[in-house]
Scaffold this motif. Structure first.
Motif, PDB file in Angstrom:
ATOM      1  N   ALA A   1       0.829  -1.207   0.000  1.00 38.79           N
ATOM      2  CA  ALA A   1       0.000   0.000   0.000  1.00 38.79           C
ATOM      3  C   ALA A   1       0.865   1.260   0.000  1.00 38.79           C
ATOM      4  O   ALA A   1       0.580   2.230  -0.705  1.00 38.79           O
ATOM      5  CB  ALA A   1      -0.934  -0.011   1.206  1.00 38.79           C
ATOM      6  N   GLU A   2       1.934   1.255   0.788  1.00 39.37           N
ATOM      7  CA  GLU A   2       2.824   2.416   0.846  1.00 39.37           C
ATOM      8  C   GLU A   2       3.519   2.653  -0.489  1.00 39.37           C
ATOM      9  O   GLU A   2       3.693   3.792  -0.929  1.00 39.37           O
ATOM     10  CB  GLU A   2       3.864   2.214   1.948  1.00 39.37           C
ATOM     11  N   LEU A   3       3.924   1.576  -1.145  1.00 34.21           N
ATOM     12  CA  LEU A   3       4.664   1.694  -2.392  1.00 34.21           C
ATOM     13  C   LEU A   3       3.792   2.084  -3.578  1.00 34.21           C
ATOM     14  O   LEU A   3       4.311   2.462  -4.626  1.00 34.21           O
ATOM     15  CB  LEU A   3       5.382   0.367  -2.698  1.00 34.21           C
ATOM     16  N   THR A   4       2.471   1.994  -3.427  1.00 33.78           N
ATOM     17  CA  THR A   4       1.578   2.395  -4.520  1.00 33.78           C
ATOM     18  C   THR A   4       1.278   3.883  -4.487  1.00 33.78           C
ATOM     19  O   THR A   4       0.371   4.360  -5.174  1.00 33.78           O
ATOM     20  CB  THR A   4       0.249   1.613  -4.467  1.00 33.78           C
ATOM     21  N   GLN A   5       2.043   4.615  -3.675  1.00 32.62           N
ATOM     22  CA  GLN A   5       2.018   6.084  -3.677  1.00 32.62           C
ATOM     23  C   GLN A   5       0.644   6.657  -3.322  1.00 32.62           C
ATOM     24  O   GLN A   5       0.107   7.516  -4.012  1.00 32.62           O
ATOM     25  CB  GLN A   5       2.478   6.616  -5.031  1.00 32.62           C
TER      26      GLN A   5
ATOM     27  N   ALA B   1     -14.892  -4.886  -3.856  1.00 38.40           N
ATOM     28  CA  ALA B   1     -14.936  -3.947  -2.731  1.00 38.40           C
ATOM     29  C   ALA B   1     -14.259  -2.632  -3.089  1.00 38.40           C
ATOM     30  O   ALA B   1     -14.703  -1.556  -2.659  1.00 38.40           O
ATOM     31  CB  ALA B   1     -14.271  -4.581  -1.514  1.00 38.40           C
ATOM     32  N   LEU B   2     -13.193  -2.689  -3.892  1.00 37.66           N
ATOM     33  CA  LEU B   2     -12.506  -1.468  -4.318  1.00 37.66           C
ATOM     34  C   LEU B   2     -13.440  -0.596  -5.157  1.00 37.66           C
ATOM     35  O   LEU B   2     -13.528   0.629  -4.946  1.00 37.66           O
ATOM     36  CB  LEU B   2     -11.259  -1.833  -5.121  1.00 37.66           C
ATOM     37  N   GLU B   3     -14.143  -1.203  -6.093  1.00 35.82           N
ATOM     38  CA  GLU B   3     -15.053  -0.451  -6.942  1.00 35.82           C
ATOM     39  C   GLU B   3     -16.183   0.164  -6.119  1.00 35.82           C
ATOM     40  O   GLU B   3     -16.596   1.307  -6.341  1.00 35.82           O
ATOM     41  CB  GLU B   3     -15.606  -1.359  -8.041  1.00 35.82           C
TER      42      GLU B   3
ATOM     43  N   VAL C   1      -6.051   0.943  -1.438  1.00 39.20           N
ATOM     44  CA  VAL C   1      -5.780  -0.488  -1.552  1.00 39.20           C
ATOM     45  C   VAL C   1      -6.829  -1.244  -0.739  1.00 39.20           C
ATOM     46  O   VAL C   1      -7.101  -0.895   0.410  1.00 39.20           O
ATOM     47  CB  VAL C   1      -4.365  -0.841  -1.041  1.00 39.20           C
ATOM     48  N   VAL C   2      -7.430  -2.257  -1.369  1.00 38.56           N
ATOM     49  CA  VAL C   2      -8.420  -3.095  -0.680  1.00 38.56           C
ATOM     50  C   VAL C   2      -7.891  -4.523  -0.635  1.00 38.56           C
ATOM     51  O   VAL C   2      -7.358  -5.035  -1.627  1.00 38.56           O
ATOM     52  CB  VAL C   2      -9.789  -3.056  -1.387  1.00 38.56           C
ATOM     53  N   ILE C   3      -8.040  -5.165   0.524  1.00 37.87           N
ATOM     54  CA  ILE C   3      -7.504  -6.508   0.750  1.00 37.87           C
ATOM     55  C   ILE C   3      -8.650  -7.503   0.840  1.00 37.87           C
ATOM     56  O   ILE C   3      -9.588  -7.320   1.634  1.00 37.87           O
ATOM     57  CB  ILE C   3      -6.690  -6.548   2.056  1.00 37.87           C
TER      58      ILE C   3
ATOM     59  N   LEU D   1      -8.347  -0.606   3.016  1.00 38.60           N
ATOM     60  CA  LEU D   1      -9.614  -1.208   3.435  1.00 38.60           C
ATOM     61  C   LEU D   1      -9.543  -2.721   3.323  1.00 38.60           C
ATOM     62  O   LEU D   1      -8.772  -3.275   2.524  1.00 38.60           O
ATOM     63  CB  LEU D   1     -10.757  -0.695   2.559  1.00 38.60           C
ATOM     64  N   HIS D   2     -10.380  -3.395   4.098  1.00 40.02           N
ATOM     65  CA  HIS D   2     -10.511  -4.849   4.030  1.00 40.02           C
ATOM     66  C   HIS D   2     -11.884  -5.194   3.460  1.00 40.02           C
ATOM     67  O   HIS D   2     -12.905  -4.632   3.913  1.00 40.02           O
ATOM     68  CB  HIS D   2     -10.346  -5.480   5.411  1.00 40.02           C
ATOM     69  N   ALA D   3     -11.906  -6.096   2.504  1.00 43.01           N
ATOM     70  CA  ALA D   3     -13.181  -6.496   1.905  1.00 43.01           C
ATOM     71  C   ALA D   3     -14.134  -7.046   2.965  1.00 43.01           C
ATOM     72  O   ALA D   3     -15.351  -6.893   2.848  1.00 43.01           O
ATOM     73  CB  ALA D   3     -12.935  -7.549   0.818  1.00 43.01           C
ATOM     74  N   ALA D   4     -13.577  -7.652   4.015  1.00 45.11           N
ATOM     75  CA  ALA D   4     -14.423  -8.205   5.082  1.00 45.11           C
ATOM     76  C   ALA D   4     -15.247  -7.117   5.753  1.00 45.11           C
ATOM     77  O   ALA D   4     -16.341  -7.392   6.267  1.00 45.11           O
ATOM     78  CB  ALA D   4     -13.553  -8.918   6.108  1.00 45.11           C
TER      79      ALA D   4
END
Length: 347
Positions: free
Chosen positions: A193-197, A223-225, A201-203, A237-240
């Motif tokens: 997540a940190e490296l994606t600037q 979940a991201l959408e 990010v959703v897990i 975020l977490h999809a859960a």
């Protein structure tokens, strides 16, 4: 000294001819040496082993002789040709392995993949699909694995977490990170997540087996959408935590009916429904603390109270009542997922 055989015999004959004539190596001889280096690499022989073997034979052939500059020059050219051929084969093998690895990861993220074939290929790459994996998906598109930025991200991730079988992929232009579930999972995902600037990010949730990776990926992607649709502020975020969203969307017709019946009356307000929807959203995100919600909206507490009272009059539902609050929250979530009131035909 016993007569050499095979490749040693060819090398011996070449050295003796060069020492006798003082000539340079011919182009076809250099090509043959490059091919020899190529074959040695394909057979799994290291370059150091190959060069050491050739030098050992050279020492036997030239033992006791006075070497001239031409002979040493030819030896250097021969060794360089062997190394060039070996390097060429090694680079080609890396390209094949990388292409195979990319194909394997793409299959992992495809719901149409043959699960038996996946399990077979996983062994080749040292991936244990029997254990659970989680997939993290970064917002944005247009990524490509050959992009220098993506290459740099991959090097950093593998350098820090390579022993954990961390895999980086691109799916539909989005960056995807596959991580074995376990003690090192959180650190790897946070680093990704940190490296994606700063992108969201959703897990996905952890799932086991050959189909577990694509299951986790689909959860994270969906979940991201939905998080983007809802405009959620969190970057990780977490999809859960968003499982209620697919439940709401599972019966779209019922959700549209809920939005129409609960929020439809807000359209009668001066200025339309949107300001009142924003008020309900800020009120909920402020945990129903009036002063905080007013601050977020840039309103006075009195103006916010007026809006809340107007919502109660129009809908007949009071957000300060626990049961009625749940109905309003669900309807507001549904409206944001459906794009209402900007897309009234869908609600």
């Amino acid at each position: 000294m016993p007569a050499p055989s095979g490749e040693d015999a060819e090398w011996t004959a070449l050295l003796e001819d060069v020492a006798r004539s003082g000539r340079r190596l011919r182009r076809e001889e250099l090509d043959a040496l490059r091919d020899h280096g190529d074959r040695a690499a394909e057979e799994g022989r290291g370059l150091a082993e190959l060069i050491d073997d050739r030098l050992a034979v050279t020492g036997k052939v030239w033992e006791g002789r006075t070497l001239d500059v031409a002979s040493l020059s030819a030896l250097r050219a021969g060794v360089a040709a062997l190394a060039a051929g070996h390097g060429r084969a090694y680079r080609e093998r890396l390209r094949r392995e990388e292409a195979g690895r990319r194909e394997f990861v793409a299959d992992l993220l495809s719901s149409r993949s043959d699960l038996g074939r996946l399990a077979e290929h996983a062994e080749r790459f040292g991936i244990n699909l029997a254990c659970a994996h989680v997939v993290a998906v970064a917002a944005g598109d247009g990524y490509d694995l050959d992009d220098p930025l993506v290459r740099a991200l991959e090097r950093q991730l593998l350098g820090r977490f390579g022993e954990q079988e961390v895999l980086l992929a691109v799916k539909h232009g989005r960056l995807v990170c596959i991580v074995p579930s376990g003690p090192g999972e959180d650190a790897a995902v946070k680093a990704f997540a940190e490296l994606t600037q700063g992108r969201r990010v959703v897990i996905g949730r952890p799932h086991s087996g050959p189909g577990g990776v694509v299951h986790s990926y689909e959860e994270a992607r969906s979940a991201l959408e939905q998080a983007d649709q809802l405009g959620l502020p969190d970057r990780l975020l977490h999809a859960a935590d968003l499982l209620v969203l697919p439940v709401l969307l599972r019966d779209r017709e019922a959700l549209e009916q809920l939005v129409r019946s609960v929020l439809g009356p807000l359209s009668k307000a001066r200025g339309g429904a949107q300001p009142l929807l924003e008020t309900l959203t800020a009120y909920a995100e402020s945990r129903y603390v009036t002063a905080e919600a007013a601050r977020r909206l840039g309103l006075s507490v009195r103006a916010l109270a007026y809006r809340i009272a107007h919502i109660v009059r129009l809908t007949g539902l009071d957000p300060d009542d626990a049961l009625q609050r749940y109905t309003l929250e669900t309807a507001v979530f549904g409206a944001r997922l459906l794009g209402w009131p900007d897309a009234p035909s869908e609600a």
